[in-house]
Structure formats: structure tokens, C-alpha cells
Design a protein around this motif. Sequence first.
Motif, PDB file in Angstrom:
ATOM      1  N   PRO A 174       0.947  -1.264   0.004  1.00 38.85           N
ATOM      2  CA  PRO A 174       0.012   0.081   0.139  1.00 38.85           C
ATOM      3  C   PRO A 174       0.763   1.152  -0.082  1.00 38.85           C
ATOM      4  N   THR A 175       1.996   1.226   0.865  1.00 39.21           N
ATOM      5  CA  THR A 175       2.529   2.678   0.672  1.00 39.21           C
ATOM      6  C   THR A 175       3.476   3.109  -0.432  1.00 39.21           C
ATOM      7  N   ARG A 176       3.632   1.987  -1.439  1.00 39.09           N
ATOM      8  CA  ARG A 176       4.448   2.465  -2.393  1.00 39.09           C
ATOM      9  C   ARG A 176       3.670   3.112  -3.224  1.00 39.09           C
ATOM     10  N   PRO A 177       4.282   4.042  -4.097  1.00 34.69           N
ATOM     11  CA  PRO A 177       3.295   4.866  -5.222  1.00 34.69           C
ATOM     12  C   PRO A 177       2.887   3.745  -6.147  1.00 34.69           C
ATOM     13  N   LEU A 178       1.724   3.777  -6.439  1.00 41.22           N
ATOM     14  CA  LEU A 178       0.694   2.659  -7.211  1.00 41.22           C
ATOM     15  C   LEU A 178       0.184   3.311  -8.443  1.00 41.22           C
ATOM     16  N   THR A 179       0.466   2.570  -9.378  1.00 41.28           N
ATOM     17  CA  THR A 179      -0.405   3.258 -10.683  1.00 41.28           C
ATOM     18  C   THR A 179      -1.129   1.875 -11.356  1.00 41.28           C
ATOM     19  N   LEU A 180      -2.425   2.149 -11.399  1.00 39.16           N
ATOM     20  CA  LEU A 180      -3.105   1.051 -12.024  1.00 39.16           C
ATOM     21  C   LEU A 180      -3.456   1.640 -13.603  1.00 39.16           C
ATOM     22  N   ILE A 181      -3.131   0.886 -14.505  1.00 38.80           N
ATOM     23  CA  ILE A 181      -3.530   1.162 -15.902  1.00 38.80           C
ATOM     24  C   ILE A 181      -4.343  -0.146 -16.454  1.00 38.80           C
ATOM     25  N   SER A 182      -5.397   0.454 -17.258  1.00 40.48           N
ATOM     26  CA  SER A 182      -6.136  -0.215 -17.916  1.00 40.48           C
ATOM     27  C   SER A 182      -6.307   0.066 -19.316  1.00 40.48           C
ATOM     28  N   GLY A 183      -5.600  -0.260 -20.291  1.00 41.24           N
ATOM     29  CA  GLY A 183      -5.233   0.356 -21.493  1.00 41.24           C
ATOM     30  C   GLY A 183      -4.711   1.585 -21.840  1.00 41.24           C
ATOM     31  N   PRO A 184      -4.532   1.922 -22.830  1.00 44.30           N
ATOM     32  CA  PRO A 184      -3.827   3.437 -22.918  1.00 44.30           C
ATOM     33  C   PRO A 184      -4.872   4.316 -22.334  1.00 44.30           C
ATOM     34  N   SER A 185      -4.378   5.696 -22.269  1.00 45.46           N
ATOM     35  CA  SER A 185      -4.988   6.837 -22.064  1.00 45.46           C
ATOM     36  C   SER A 185      -6.324   7.220 -22.790  1.00 45.46           C
ATOM     37  N   ALA A 186      -7.173   7.384 -22.143  1.00 44.99           N
ATOM     38  CA  ALA A 186      -8.587   7.418 -22.825  1.00 44.99           C
ATOM     39  C   ALA A 186      -9.448   8.623 -22.140  1.00 44.99           C
ATOM     40  N   THR A 187     -10.346   9.062 -22.794  1.00 45.56           N
ATOM     41  CA  THR A 187     -11.309   9.795 -22.334  1.00 45.56           C
ATOM     42  C   THR A 187     -12.900   9.783 -23.001  1.00 45.56           C
ATOM     43  N   SER A 188     -13.904  10.057 -22.257  1.00 45.33           N
ATOM     44  CA  SER A 188     -15.212   9.918 -22.730  1.00 45.33           C
ATOM     45  C   SER A 188     -15.772  11.433 -22.474  1.00 45.33           C
ATOM     46  N   ASP A 189     -14.973  12.331 -22.355  1.00 39.47           N
ATOM     47  CA  ASP A 189     -15.494  13.706 -22.108  1.00 39.47           C
ATOM     48  C   ASP A 189     -16.157  14.323 -23.308  1.00 39.47           C
ATOM     49  N   ILE A 190     -16.270  13.756 -24.385  1.00 39.00           N
ATOM     50  CA  ILE A 190     -17.025  14.466 -25.553  1.00 39.00           C
ATOM     51  C   ILE A 190     -18.033  13.632 -26.029  1.00 39.00           C
ATOM     52  N   GLU A 191     -19.229  14.019 -25.617  1.00 32.43           N
ATOM     53  CA  GLU A 191     -20.528  13.145 -25.748  1.00 32.43           C
ATOM     54  C   GLU A 191     -20.380  11.519 -25.369  1.00 32.43           C
ATOM     55  N   LEU A 192     -19.523  11.713 -24.081  1.00 29.61           N
ATOM     56  CA  LEU A 192     -19.311  10.226 -23.576  1.00 29.61           C
ATOM     57  C   LEU A 192     -19.188   9.373 -24.546  1.00 29.61           C
TER      58      LEU A 192
ATOM     59  N   ALA C 240      -7.436   5.497   5.800  1.00 25.66           N
ATOM     60  CA  ALA C 240      -6.972   5.803   7.234  1.00 25.66           C
ATOM     61  C   ALA C 240      -5.764   4.988   7.726  1.00 25.66           C
ATOM     62  N   GLU C 241      -6.028   3.495   7.271  1.00 23.84           N
ATOM     63  CA  GLU C 241      -5.111   2.822   7.856  1.00 23.84           C
ATOM     64  C   GLU C 241      -3.485   2.861   7.539  1.00 23.84           C
ATOM     65  N   THR C 242      -3.265   3.419   6.147  1.00 26.05           N
ATOM     66  CA  THR C 242      -2.230   3.534   5.526  1.00 26.05           C
ATOM     67  C   THR C 242      -1.734   4.799   5.187  1.00 26.05           C
ATOM     68  N   GLY C 243      -2.676   5.768   5.204  1.00 26.26           N
ATOM     69  CA  GLY C 243      -2.471   7.136   4.907  1.00 26.26           C
ATOM     70  C   GLY C 243      -2.464   7.464   3.251  1.00 26.26           C
ATOM     71  N   THR C 244      -2.805   6.273   2.403  1.00 22.04           N
ATOM     72  CA  THR C 244      -2.657   6.321   1.019  1.00 22.04           C
ATOM     73  C   THR C 244      -3.994   7.314   0.403  1.00 22.04           C
ATOM     74  N   LEU C 245      -3.666   8.093  -0.542  1.00 24.84           N
ATOM     75  CA  LEU C 245      -4.719   8.813  -1.205  1.00 24.84           C
ATOM     76  C   LEU C 245      -4.692   8.179  -2.629  1.00 24.84           C
ATOM     77  N   SER C 246      -5.943   8.347  -3.191  1.00 22.44           N
ATOM     78  CA  SER C 246      -5.960   7.842  -4.400  1.00 22.44           C
ATOM     79  C   SER C 246      -6.847   8.764  -5.194  1.00 22.44           C
ATOM     80  N   VAL C 247      -6.526   8.907  -6.653  1.00 25.10           N
ATOM     81  CA  VAL C 247      -7.358   9.471  -7.932  1.00 25.10           C
ATOM     82  C   VAL C 247      -7.647   8.772  -8.960  1.00 25.10           C
ATOM     83  N   VAL C 248      -8.719   8.516  -9.242  1.00 29.13           N
ATOM     84  CA  VAL C 248      -9.193   7.704 -10.138  1.00 29.13           C
ATOM     85  C   VAL C 248      -9.471   8.702 -11.518  1.00 29.13           C
TER      86      VAL C 248
END
Lengths: 212, 255, 523
Positions: A174-192, C240-248
Motif C-alpha cells: 500500500p505505501t508504495r506509489p501505485l499506478t493502475l493502468i487499464s489500456g492506454p490513456s482515454a477520455t469519454s468527455d466528448i459526448e460520453l 486511514a489505515e495506511t495514509g494512502t490517497l487515491s485519484v481515479v
Amino acid sequence: MTATARETVLRRVRDALALSDHPEVEVPRAYRTGRSLPDEERLALFTDRLVDYRARVHTGPSDRTAALIAEVLQEHGAQRVGVPTGLDPAWLTAFDGEVLTDSPDIPAPALDALDGVVTSSAVSCAETGTIFLDGGAADQGRRALTLVPDLHVCVVDLSSVEAGVPEAVARLRPTRPLTLISGPSATSDIELERVEGVHGPRTLEVVIRTDA
Amino acid sequence: MRIGLFATCLGDTLFPEAVKSTAVLLARLGHDVVFPPEQTCCGQMHVNTGYQREPVPLVRNFAEQFGDPSIEAVVMPSGSCAGSVRHQHEIVAERYGDAGLRTGVAAVKAKTYELSEFLVDVLGVTDVGAYFPHRVTYHPTCHSLRMLRVGEKPLRLLRAVEDIRLVELPEAEACCGFGGTFAVKNAATSSAMLRDKMDHITGTGAEVCTAGDSSCLMHIGGGLSRIRSGTRTLHLAQILSSTRTSPHVLAEATR
Amino acid sequence: MSRPTGPPTNGTFLGMPAVPPRSPYGTGHLRGTRKFPEAARDELGNEQLRRNLGRATRTIRGKRLDATGELPDWERLRDAGAAIKSDTMNRLPELLEQLERKVTEHGGTVHWARDGVEANEIVARLVKDTGSDEVLKVKSMATQEIGLNEHLESEGITAYETDLAELIVQLAGDQPSHILVPAIHRNRDEIREIFLREIPGVDPGLDTVPAHLAAAARAYLREKFMTARVAVSGANFGIAETGTLSVVESEGNGRMCLTLPETLITVMGIEKVLPRFADLEVFLQLLPRSSTGERMNPYTSMWTGVTPGDGPQDFHLVLLDNGRTAALADRVGREALNCIRCSACLNVCPVYERTGGHAYGSVYPGPIGAVLTPQLAGMHGTDHDPNSSLPYASSLCGACFDACPVKIDIPSLLVELRHQHTEESGTTAEALAMKAAAAVMKRPKLFTAAQRTAGLGRVLAGRSGTFSRLPAPFSGWSDSRDTPAPPAQSFRSWLASAEGAATMRAAAAEGARHPDDDAPEGS
């Protein structure tokens, strides 16, 4: 003495709870957890989901990793690629371009000048087609490295692919910087309507090592 | 079975044909239909408009009228009134009632049903012997659909009707825009919702649009009449009570 | 700027819990200038808006149903999500303190803000401390709620929105109209025009292909991402448990802002805390499938304080109250705090679909906005507080409740807020009419008499002579609906009549031939 904002907010929260009855809540965790699927099923599911998100998938045993990576990079005409410090050097032995090993003092614009980046990955989730990158792991590197270059070649060991989200989240640190990626960058902001390619890497190539 | 019929204030006053059909249908199915004469209104309009003190006597009256243990089930031709009895009466009783009212409300709530769920779930009937040789589309009203979860039950009843031509309503689950006082307080928005609902209904070419709630039908029917669409509204009970021997004769629609 | 009057809110009366204050009146974006029905009427007249919204919400509704229908345990996830949020609210004091401790342990700095004004001041001061006069922004409802951009501007700091939809809204000088897709009211043609007009050096040959429009935004913001020193974000979750923030997020603008600048300032509502890291296993399933209808959003970032050599080396978390504790104090209304801002309720709402978000006057539009906005900012700021009209901006159709991933019973909350509003409003014409109606209806004899003489409509409306035109307040109704004439005979008088008795006898005779147990069976 006036109360600090911290004291005031915490006091308000306690007051609010004192003013309203709030029965204790038992969290029902009856959703699916602890699933394990056979290799072929996980591979098929994960591949299907990656492709659905317009990522490209290349599959092979670990002795083909270097060749697959080189093929992918060549296909995109990549000349200069970045790698994290701990990436297995054997993986780039078939690539004849320039390999730049990342370090924290390389500024973002320099990363922008790379044609691509090759990294490993920590965990993946088959059901959602999600790859979890652990920024604290030496073979995945700092977050900027997998973000700024426009092409990301990501190596996934099949043994690190979990069936669902709970199984994958359980394997994170948990305390590592984590990045979840699902496919390439995308947007649905134009007409969804979903369109691929905004600020993150516009191309995601996934190399799955079926025996690793 | 001894059934207490709740006419609903709207049905009793403005749409008696739907209530008559309900009474006749239940009697024909072999049940003893009783009409507690002091019944009035469930208080839904009050609660939905924000008034919870005012309907206390209405909630109390309902519980008293139907509290008689010899009444095995309380049936009403309205999803929203059934929803009110099942979901709102206890809120009112909890807040402004006494222990007696709370007990009474809980007892009546447990035996209260909207017509289609009573027929299908309690009586286990889907073919009520009805005959209705017309093109019909069905609008599932919001409270039947999402408060009571009647689901497919009204459609199962309709499919069993002899000679009916049932046509699917596009975007059927969308609200017609009635919402009680919503149609008055937010008339323009409500009208925009009604307009789309009417477009879907007239697009089916149905002669009749049916539903399980006279209030929504009053709204849809009022709109269809204004645009002279040629489609009429009819309560589900009126279709189910139409038989070969005493068929429902369609009135001329406004054109 | 006026402060709300109300019960004592400081700690003067030790031991006696005080009702926490709402968001200060006249601050931030939690209140429009007109009541909902008036604002909605104008929006309804905008055909282009209706088409844009109709098309967009239809698209997303279908996608959401596919994405949620795919999971066999969707309902169980909803149950867990709802319970985790309720449990969180119950334990908010300890969880906030734990979050603060963990963030601090990992090198971050935690600030507390009683309201939006205070949060704005904190952020502006932190930005000034860096020496920068510009900030990049990740789309954030909390900072929109408090009007951070406007405050920064007044302090000489330029805020650049980086989310595509937020950028469109900012460039157009517009207001957001949706929680997830703030520019949902704009179509591709309009977006092209805005870009051509507002983005310096944009290709004049830019067409309306969404991918090309997205590429134009990429080119415009690229240099900013590479050079910016400060970013401001919100947070979807704070563990709270870890202090981790997340942005989706989806586009990678979030990753850019959370990764490249030296300083990161995150503004988070206090209700966004979650107890355990493992709780993400629930919310990472609920949120993406409910919001964009995807199995998973393209990018989710998680960070804990500061990581040497990776990302911002200066991290600040601003914990925001701004009326949240006032909502928490309401036994019923507090459920609105469970919202995870997915906007599924907006997309299924027939009212939102027709009026759009601007009619609600708050950054939180749609069904959740109609219950959250009055909770945060109150609905009695003035005699004609626009917020008092929000709980009525719903037909109570219930589609929002079905769509909500954390099962917030929005229709019941709306009814509750309507009740609170009528209770506080005292004697109004409507209240008198309701009393009169109840007075008639509670006396069966009066009710029957009223039916016989004039019909119920006249009792309620006072007078209704015609059926195609009704007097106020029913004139809006009769603009597009005919009202049936009360029939000569009510059901009860028919039942009591000879004809009624005969009909029922005949039906019973038929029924006697088909007793209960061999009633005709279903086909």
C-alpha cells in the motif's frame, strides 16, 4: 483561547455523531474473493479485456521476451527507449536502439524525448484488464517514467495475473506509489464516447510471459 | 380468501371504473371482497410533498379500517398507494404516531398488495380468463416497478389475455413525469418527460396504453387527450376484468 | 459575505453537542440564483442541450448496465460498499485522526479547513509559499464546491484545469453541468468552436472528430505538465489505515499532476476517508462500472505521503468540512455523505436528462445534488433560498436508488428533506391546503360528501370549472394535460347502489363456480 480548525472539525464530527443515533454496522463481505483460475483461463480473460481496451497483447514463454520486446519497439520505430534501473538487462538484448536507464534527476522534458519505455509490472487483474505498477519496485521505476513517453511496453508474468480485483489488491504494497493502468490513456468527455489517447501513453503494448 | 379492497381516493373519486373492475375480478376469482366503508386516502400525496404530521389521521384510519384480522389481504389497484402503505406509513407512525399506531401499521403493511402482485404471488394466477381483442402497450409505473418490484407480473397477466395484441413500449421504464405534486411544482420538466412518454406510446400504434396506477394514467391520458392522439388509457384491472361475455367496449378516443 | 445564523457552533457549552454549521452562505458553488423550476424552464427551451444530454445519457446508461450486469456479485458489492461507508461515518473521528497520523508519518502535511473559505486560504498560502503563480488542477469536486479557482485568481494565481471536460468548461467561461463529465451539455461541434476560439496556436483546420479534439487538448497542456511546479487535486479515497490517497481518472492528466510537479496539494472532503486499504477491493469495482460504465477506468493513482525520488517531494492534504458535519448530524440525511461521486444517478435521472446540471445551481446536480446540496449548504439561507426547491426537483421515480453503487435511498432522502423544509417553512398556502385536504380525508363522511358534491379536485384546488384550463397552482399542469371530469358516481356510491350490488352478486356467483383452489391457472 480559540480552537484550531483541527479541534473544531473533530469536535463537530463528534457532536454530529452524538446528535444522531448511528447503529453499529456489520460489513457484509459476501462478494467474490480468493478466486483462482487455471492459467489458460486467466490468460484468455486478461487478453480479452486488454484487447477490449485497445491495448495490444503479445504472448510467449520467457525465452521469447527479448525478441517480443524488440519486435514491438521496432514496429513503432522506437530508437531511444527508457528503462527503470532494475529491469532485467536480458530483456533488451534483441533491441538494437539506444537504451537509457532512468534516474530521479532526469527532468520530465527529457523523458518526453524518449520514443518509449519498457517496464515490468507488479500484479494484474484479469477480469478488468488492469496492470498494477509498483513505483517502489526497481523493475518498474518511478511514476514519471511510465507516464511521459508515448509508448509503454509492459511485461507481465502470467503468475502475477490474478482473477479479480480483490485478489489483485491483496498483493499490493500500500505505501508504495501505485499506478493502475487499464489500456492506454482515454477520455469519454466528448459526448460520453470513449476515445483513446489523451495525456498518458497513447500506446500500451503488453508482453505476457506465459511461463513466468 | 377475504380481501379488503382499498379503492384509493383517486380511484374512488375520479376513476371508479378501475376499482369496479378490481372488485369484480377478485369476486369472479372466487374471493370474498369487502369494502371497509370508512376508508379514505393513504396519505401518499402528503408524505411525498413533505407533510408528515397532517397524514397521521389518514394512516391511523387506514390501519383501523383494514386492521380487522378477518381481512386476510388488502388489495388496491395502485402501485404507488401500495408503496405508500408498505414504505411510508411506518415513517409517519415512527415519527408522529404512538405505539398503537406503529403496531397497527406494521400489521396492515404485512398483508397489503398491489393488484398484479396479489394475483400472481398470492393467488398464483396469471390467466384470469380475460378477453380483450385490442392492440395494447403497457407502461410500468415507477412505484410498481422500483418500490414494489412487481417486475414482469403485470405483463404475465396481460400475455394470458385472450386475443390481446401486446406491443412493447420503448424505454418503458422511464418515468412519465407525473410524480404527484411534481407535475404541478415542476410542470415544465414534467411536461417534457410526458412528451417523450407519449411519443413512445403513439409510436407503438396501440389503441390502449395500460398501467397499474390510475394516477400515472391520468397524467398520460390527460396528455394523450390534449394532443388528440387516438390512444386511450385503461387501468390494467379493466383489461383483466373484460371477458367474452361482458367485454370492455372501448370508448371513442379523442382525435 | 453573510454568515449563517443558527445554534451555537463553538465549544462554549462543554459537554453539550452543538449542531454543526452549514457551508457559509454566499461562499462557493453550492447555491444557484434561481429556484429549480424557473432555471429548468429556460434549460428546457434549449433544444441543442436536450439533444446533447439525451444522447450522452442514453449512451452511458447502456454501458453502465452492461458493466454492472457482467458481475454476478454486483448486489453483494453494493451491500458491502454501502456498509463500509456507513461504518466509516460512524467512526469518522478516529479514522480522520488515523489518516492524519499516517500521512504525517510518510512525510505529508495535513491541514484542516472548517469551510471553503478557510480551505481556499490554505491552498493559496501554500501555492504562494512555493513562489509559483500558477497551478495545474486535476478535476476535483471539492475544489469546485469551494470555488478555489476564483479565489486563486483573486490572489494572482492562475489555475489551469487539465481534465478535458473541465478544460472545455474553463475555456468557454462556462459552469460544469455534470459530476463526471462537466461538459456533457456540449457537443463536438461546440467543443471545436471553443478550442478554435480559446486555444492559442491551435490548428485552424481542427475538425470535430473526438480523437482530434482530445489531441488538441494534449498539445495545449503538454508543456504545462512538463514545467508546472504546483498541482492541486481532489481525492476519491483516503485510506486511514495506511495514509494512502487515491485519484481515479482516465486521461492521464491526473497522473501528470500527481507525479511531475514538486508540490502537490490535495483537497479532500472529510467523508472521503475509508478505513482499510483492502476496502479498495470493493470501491475499485463499484466506482468505474457505475461512472463511465467501464470495467476499470484507465488510470488510478495511489500515493502515500512523499516518496523520495518519485513524484512531488512536498505533499499537503487539506481536510474539508464545509457543511459535511452538519449533514452528518442528520440521522436520515447523512446517508448522502456516502456518495462516491460516480454520477450514475444523474445519468438515469429523467429530470436531469431534460434540464441538465445548471438548473440545480450547485456543483452537485442531479438526484444526489438535490439531497447533498441542501445538506451541505442548507435550504433556509433566505426567504426564497433556491436550495429549498431542490428536494422537489424529482418525480420520485426511484431510478437513482437502483443505480447507486452504495445504495443511497435518494427518493427517501428527498421526501425527508421535503419534510424538513415544510416543517421549517411554517404556515404557507400549500400547508393550509394540505391541512384542509387531510381534514376532509380523515373524516369519511366529509370525504364522501365532498366526492358527492364537487369532486376531490375542487376541494384541493378551491375551484375547477374547466378541464383544459385550471387555475394556479395547477395552470402548469393544464398547459399540456386535460383533466377528466369527476364522474357522476364514485366507486363507493356505485357499490352501495342496486346496480353495484347486483354486479358484485353476479361476479360472486361466477366465482362460486371457480372456487379458490381451482381458479384458472396461468398458461
